[in-house]
Design a protein around this motif. Sequence first.
Motif, PDB file in Angstrom:
ATOM      1  N   ARG A  56       0.815  -1.421  -0.190  1.00  0.00           N
ATOM      2  CA  ARG A  56       0.044  -0.091  -0.104  1.00  0.00           C
ATOM      3  C   ARG A  56       0.833   1.265  -0.056  1.00  0.00           C
ATOM      4  O   ARG A  56       0.629   2.136  -0.687  1.00  0.00           O
ATOM      5  CB  ARG A  56      -0.944  -0.046   1.334  1.00  0.00           C
TER       6      ARG A  56
ATOM      7  N   ARG B  99       3.950   1.513  -0.876  1.00  0.00           N
ATOM      8  CA  ARG B  99       4.683   1.426  -2.323  1.00  0.00           C
ATOM      9  C   ARG B  99       3.751   2.071  -3.377  1.00  0.00           C
ATOM     10  O   ARG B  99       4.260   3.193  -4.186  1.00  0.00           O
ATOM     11  CB  ARG B  99       5.278   0.304  -2.631  1.00  0.00           C
ATOM     12  N   ARG B 100       2.567   1.773  -3.443  1.00  0.00           N
ATOM     13  CA  ARG B 100       1.461   2.474  -4.395  1.00  0.00           C
ATOM     14  C   ARG B 100       1.396   4.038  -4.143  1.00  0.00           C
ATOM     15  O   ARG B 100       1.429   4.658  -4.993  1.00  0.00           O
ATOM     16  CB  ARG B 100       0.205   1.734  -4.347  1.00  0.00           C
ATOM     17  N   ALA B 101       1.279   4.227  -2.853  1.00  0.00           N
ATOM     18  CA  ALA B 101       1.231   5.688  -2.572  1.00  0.00           C
ATOM     19  C   ALA B 101       2.360   6.566  -3.173  1.00  0.00           C
ATOM     20  O   ALA B 101       2.364   7.508  -3.590  1.00  0.00           O
ATOM     21  CB  ALA B 101       1.047   5.741  -1.069  1.00  0.00           C
ATOM     22  N   HIS B 102       3.791   5.859  -2.785  1.00  0.00           N
ATOM     23  CA  HIS B 102       4.783   6.650  -3.180  1.00  0.00           C
ATOM     24  C   HIS B 102       4.650   6.736  -4.769  1.00  0.00           C
ATOM     25  O   HIS B 102       5.343   7.572  -5.291  1.00  0.00           O
ATOM     26  CB  HIS B 102       5.952   5.770  -2.646  1.00  0.00           C
ATOM     27  N   GLN B 103       4.441   5.583  -5.572  1.00  0.00           N
ATOM     28  CA  GLN B 103       4.357   5.671  -7.102  1.00  0.00           C
ATOM     29  C   GLN B 103       3.532   6.744  -7.383  1.00  0.00           C
ATOM     30  O   GLN B 103       3.779   7.177  -8.346  1.00  0.00           O
ATOM     31  CB  GLN B 103       4.033   4.070  -7.556  1.00  0.00           C
ATOM     32  N   GLU B 104       2.232   6.687  -6.780  1.00  0.00           N
ATOM     33  CA  GLU B 104       1.253   7.637  -7.215  1.00  0.00           C
ATOM     34  C   GLU B 104       1.856   9.196  -7.147  1.00  0.00           C
ATOM     35  O   GLU B 104       1.743  10.134  -7.801  1.00  0.00           O
ATOM     36  CB  GLU B 104      -0.125   7.480  -6.552  1.00  0.00           C
ATOM     37  N   LYS B 105       2.716   9.384  -6.022  1.00  0.00           N
ATOM     38  CA  LYS B 105       3.236  10.577  -5.573  1.00  0.00           C
ATOM     39  C   LYS B 105       4.498  10.875  -6.731  1.00  0.00           C
ATOM     40  O   LYS B 105       4.771  12.033  -7.189  1.00  0.00           O
ATOM     41  CB  LYS B 105       3.770  10.415  -4.366  1.00  0.00           C
ATOM     42  N   HIS B 106       5.173  10.228  -7.111  1.00  0.00           N
ATOM     43  CA  HIS B 106       6.104  10.118  -8.039  1.00  0.00           C
ATOM     44  C   HIS B 106       6.131   9.124  -9.142  1.00  0.00           C
ATOM     45  O   HIS B 106       6.629   7.856  -9.338  1.00  0.00           O
ATOM     46  CB  HIS B 106       7.600   9.522  -7.268  1.00  0.00           C
ATOM     47  N   PRO B 107       5.248   9.355 -10.215  1.00  0.00           N
ATOM     48  CA  PRO B 107       5.016   8.448 -11.224  1.00  0.00           C
ATOM     49  C   PRO B 107       5.864   7.924 -12.040  1.00  0.00           C
ATOM     50  O   PRO B 107       5.850   7.239 -12.755  1.00  0.00           O
ATOM     51  CB  PRO B 107       3.790   9.266 -11.893  1.00  0.00           C
ATOM     52  N   ASP B 108       7.021   8.791 -12.154  1.00  0.00           N
ATOM     53  CA  ASP B 108       8.102   8.409 -12.885  1.00  0.00           C
ATOM     54  C   ASP B 108       9.104   7.919 -12.327  1.00  0.00           C
ATOM     55  O   ASP B 108      10.022   7.375 -12.990  1.00  0.00           O
ATOM     56  CB  ASP B 108       8.495   9.911 -13.518  1.00  0.00           C
TER      57      ASP B 108
END
Length: 454
Positions: free
Chosen positions: A69, A71-80
């Motif tokens: 969860r 990790r997904r939040a971090h990826q959404e915050k930093h999509p690239d």
Amino acid sequence: MMKLNTSLQSLSHSKCCTLAGSLNGRRSKPSRISCAIAAPPAEEVKMRVKRNENFGKLQAGYLFPEIARRRRAHQEKHPDAKIISLGIGDTTEPIPKSIAEAMQQAAAGMATLEGYSGYGAEQGKGELREALCQRFYSHVGRKPNEIFVSDGSKCDIGRLQMMFGADTTVAVQDPSYPVYVDSSVIMGMTGEYDEGSKGFGKLQYMVCRPENDFFPDLSKVQATDLIFFCNPNNPTGAAATRKQLEELVAFARKNGAILVYDAAYAIYIADSDLPQTIFEIPGAEECAMETCSFSKYAGFTGVRLGWTVVPEQLKFADGSPVIADFNRIMTTIFNGASVIAQAGGLAALQDEGFREMSDLVAFYRENAAILRKTFVDLGFSVYGGENAPYIWVGFPGKPSWDVFAEILEKCNIVTTPGSGFGPAGEGFVRASAFGHREDILEAVERFKKEFGKQ
């Protein structure tokens, strides 16, 4: 008004719709919206079934879904961002060729009369049980009929908890694999969670930290019915010596306890002086059962195949054999491992498959060595990574989840917070050696960039 409502409710569907159209001042298509006016309100269902109150005692989410969860939040915050996972211990490399081909042939055979197989023995195919015994246990006196093939050791841990029942007392390593604690909580073995100690009142936590070489001081452990012991340990990567395991077996025998020995990473033991099965220790057959898995041996995390060894000599307090009850559990709530997965397991135990499997293990061992050296060179306190695929890294004085967040934010790398494995894991993070080599090397460079300047 009471008479009007009564008459409206008695109208047929078509009359209701016609009336609605007239009320709207037009004789066009009937309005279906107005039909809802006449429908009686639905009654709320009142359930009799109470929730298992033990689920309310579980803390946060199960560790690895919580990491996912975040990790997904971090990826959404930093999509690239390219996130590298050294967190969950999931294998990454392809299943060895001869093993995969055996499963492919078994799957193709299911489309033929000659190769089709329906229900099999819940305990596993006889030839696979014999091969497991020959490869890992014949030298320590175990028999094929004592080996139960399953869909993984984690699943077996849940089944054996059901076998032992809620009145059983439990001791676990601290830190330890979360399923031992969480399955005990769900079964009602643990009592309430204590926020002060960060543990459950009725559980015995066997503290394993650097100051005791990650082996518990058994003189401080109260007697319990069950002892869960993972060796090599997940998460610390520590592998117990022969002397330590002799002490553990003697402790279990003295207290009449059953030792549930999790050997899921035994094949990673490189030191020939360290036991690879608990049954190398004299007397273990009377107090221990061992569970293991193809997950980290042959990359079967998605295939699902494992086994549990229950010696005939292991008895309950009334003298009845544990093997009989475990057999009943397996035949009652399990229909046997996939015949396709079992074909792969059998191939992995043949000479060619075992060589390929050993090469795969050696690859992950090298990953562990690379990570271990990196953390040592950066000046951290580092444990594990020599006889296990996990590296245990100390961050004294820092909460584990804070360290997890810092590494994720600075390096785009997922680790596992040590506190997720128990109170004694606070101040550590676990790094997994399961990864593509290029990702391991890139992670190393990121660690050097961010932590080499400290």
